[in-house]
Design a protein around this motif. Structure first.
Motif: not given
Ligand SMILES: CC(C)(COP(=O)(O)OP(=O)(O)OC[C@H]1O[C@@H](n2cnc3c(N)ncnc32)[C@H](O)[C@@H]1OP(=O)(O)O)[C@@H](O)C(=O)NCCC(=O)NCCS
Length: 394
Positions: A23, A83-85, A90-91, A118, A127
């Motif tokens: 971010f 919310v982070v990967t 990712r995926r 979002p 979700f």
């Protein structure tokens, strides 16, 4: 892969770095670690879950224990943030696993609803979240409110730094949260940042010594803009008192840009008043908020209209099941149902009805449920349309 709740101190090593990567501009200067440590108290009561592979944090999700007014009831709300990967992970389903676990824990701890901003609404629609209206901005020149500069009004304003006036502001926003559908507030530990950062001016409108309106704002410079976060008013007089204060910035700033709820009509605020009202949604950084219901039973008591229907909620880990919803007494009664359901709803479809943002007839058109015409009539009576006023940005 292991899922674990991290301690407050572990945020420094386990979640803040991934959040900063996602971010903020990076690589970050070394001073960042001190800034993160300063931020710890404002995260104190949050719940953060991480997915780990040995020493590597693969993903993180956080819930802020907030409160939100839903149809007249102030309910515990899980505000989802951070919310982070990891870019290399990712995926792979990490956030699906983490967010499902987090929402379950928050629901079990007594949070019947959840909201978030979002990055891409379709991601959170999976979700069970439904979109709420975005706050508008009203942009105008203070000179256009010239009539108001000398208006004699039965009330006054107090002008101070946010650091000084925070107590009255907090009390006023808590009052709005008790009264206004959709209004959400942070817990004390998080909200205190507004006071401690002290980066806003605060003007409060007062009538009979009671705060009836408030605006937190900053000024970008001489001949610049006066930026109001949210013009919070409760009555026509409270709005007029704040507008008169803004009018007195003629020849100081060229424009006022004020956040307003989606139901406000600024074109009616004055005669010969030129104003631009805007709501722009932008992926990923400027979307409208979204919200969802996590527990049907815990919604008992919210204000409803005179409808009654058995609904079946499908494809959702938290709401799956049949419920009879009865609003004929003026507040919602919820019971588990055994009989046939009159409508089949997704979690997002049900959430859109509870928040008042979609008509039942829209749900089948949007893939959010199967709603025959007679059931639509009952649901429309039960959950009349409303325009939520969501202000907290997280
Ligand atoms: C967005 C992000 C958090 C997703 O995390 P992830 O671990 O890759 O997500 P998952 O693999 O668990 O995907 C969950 C679901 O969303 C879908 N999805 C993943 N990324 C998506 C995207 N960018 N757009 C739409 N759908 C997406 C997946 O296909 C999956 O669907 P399914 O479970 O129904 O099959 C991650 O890519 C990231 O850190 N991005 C940068 C930061 C960010 O934007 N954070 C969100 C802030 S609100």
């Amino acid at each position: 892969m292991q899922v674990r709740r991290i301690s407050a101190e572990e945020r420094l090593s386990h979640s803040f770095p991934l959040q900063a990567y996602a971010f903020e501009g990076s690589p970050a200067p070394a001073a960042t670690a001190d800034r993160w440590r300063d931020r710890l108290p404002y995260n104190e009561g949050n719940r953060t879950l991480v997915a780990e592979d040995g020493d590597t944090v693969l993903a993180a999700v956080t819930a802020i224990p907030m409160r939100q007014n839903v149809r007249g009831q102030l309910l515990p709300m899980a505000g989802i943030a951070g919310v982070v990967t990891h870019p290399l992970a990712r995926r792979q389903g990490h956030v699906r696993k983490l967010l499902t676990a987090l929402l379950g824990e928050m629901r079990d701890e007594g949070h019947p609803v959840s909201a978030l901003y979002p990055f891409r609404p379709s991601f959170y629609a999976r979700f069970g979240y439904a979109a709420l209206p975005k706050r508008r901005t009203a942009t105008f020149s203070p000179g256009d409110l010239g009539d108001l500069v000398r208006a004699d009004l039965p009330g006054d304003v107090v002008w101070e730094r946010m650091g000084a006036g925070y107590g009255a502001y907090r009390e006023f926003t808590l009052r709005l949260a008790r009264e206004r559908h959709g209004f959400a507030v942070f817990p004390d530990f998080r909200d205190a940042r507004l006071r401690d950062d002290d980066e806003r001016w605060l003007v409060t409108a007062r009538v009979d010594d009671q705060v009836v309106g408030a605006a937190a704002y900053k000024v970008t410079g001489y001949d610049g803009e006066l930026l109001v976060d949210d013009l919070l008013v409760t009555t026509p007089l409270s709005r007029m008192l704040l507008l008169r204060f803004l009018a007195r910035h003629v020849d100081q700033v060229s424009r006022v840009v004020a956040g307003i709820p989606a139901y406000e009509l600024p074109e009616l605020w004055g005669t010969d008043f030129q104003v631009t009202v805007e709501a722009r949604t932008v992926i990923p950084s400027g979307n409208a908020p979204m919200a969802r219901v996590l527990s049907m039973e815990a919604l008992a008591g919210i204000q409803t209209g005179p409808g009654r229907l058995t609904v079946e909620v499908v494809d959702d880990p938290f709401l799956k099941g049949s419920f009879t919803l009865d609003g004929r007494g003026g507040t919602l009664e919820v019971s588990s149902a055994g009989g046939a359901a009159g409508a089949t709803l997704s979690a997002a479809g049900l959430s859109a009805l509870v928040y008042g943002v979609l008509d039942p007839e829209e749900l089948p058109l949007r893939g959010l449920g199967a709603v025959p015409a007679d059931a639509a009539g009952e649901l429309r009576a039960l959950f009349p349309r409303l325009v939520p006023h969501v202000v907290a940005d997280f």
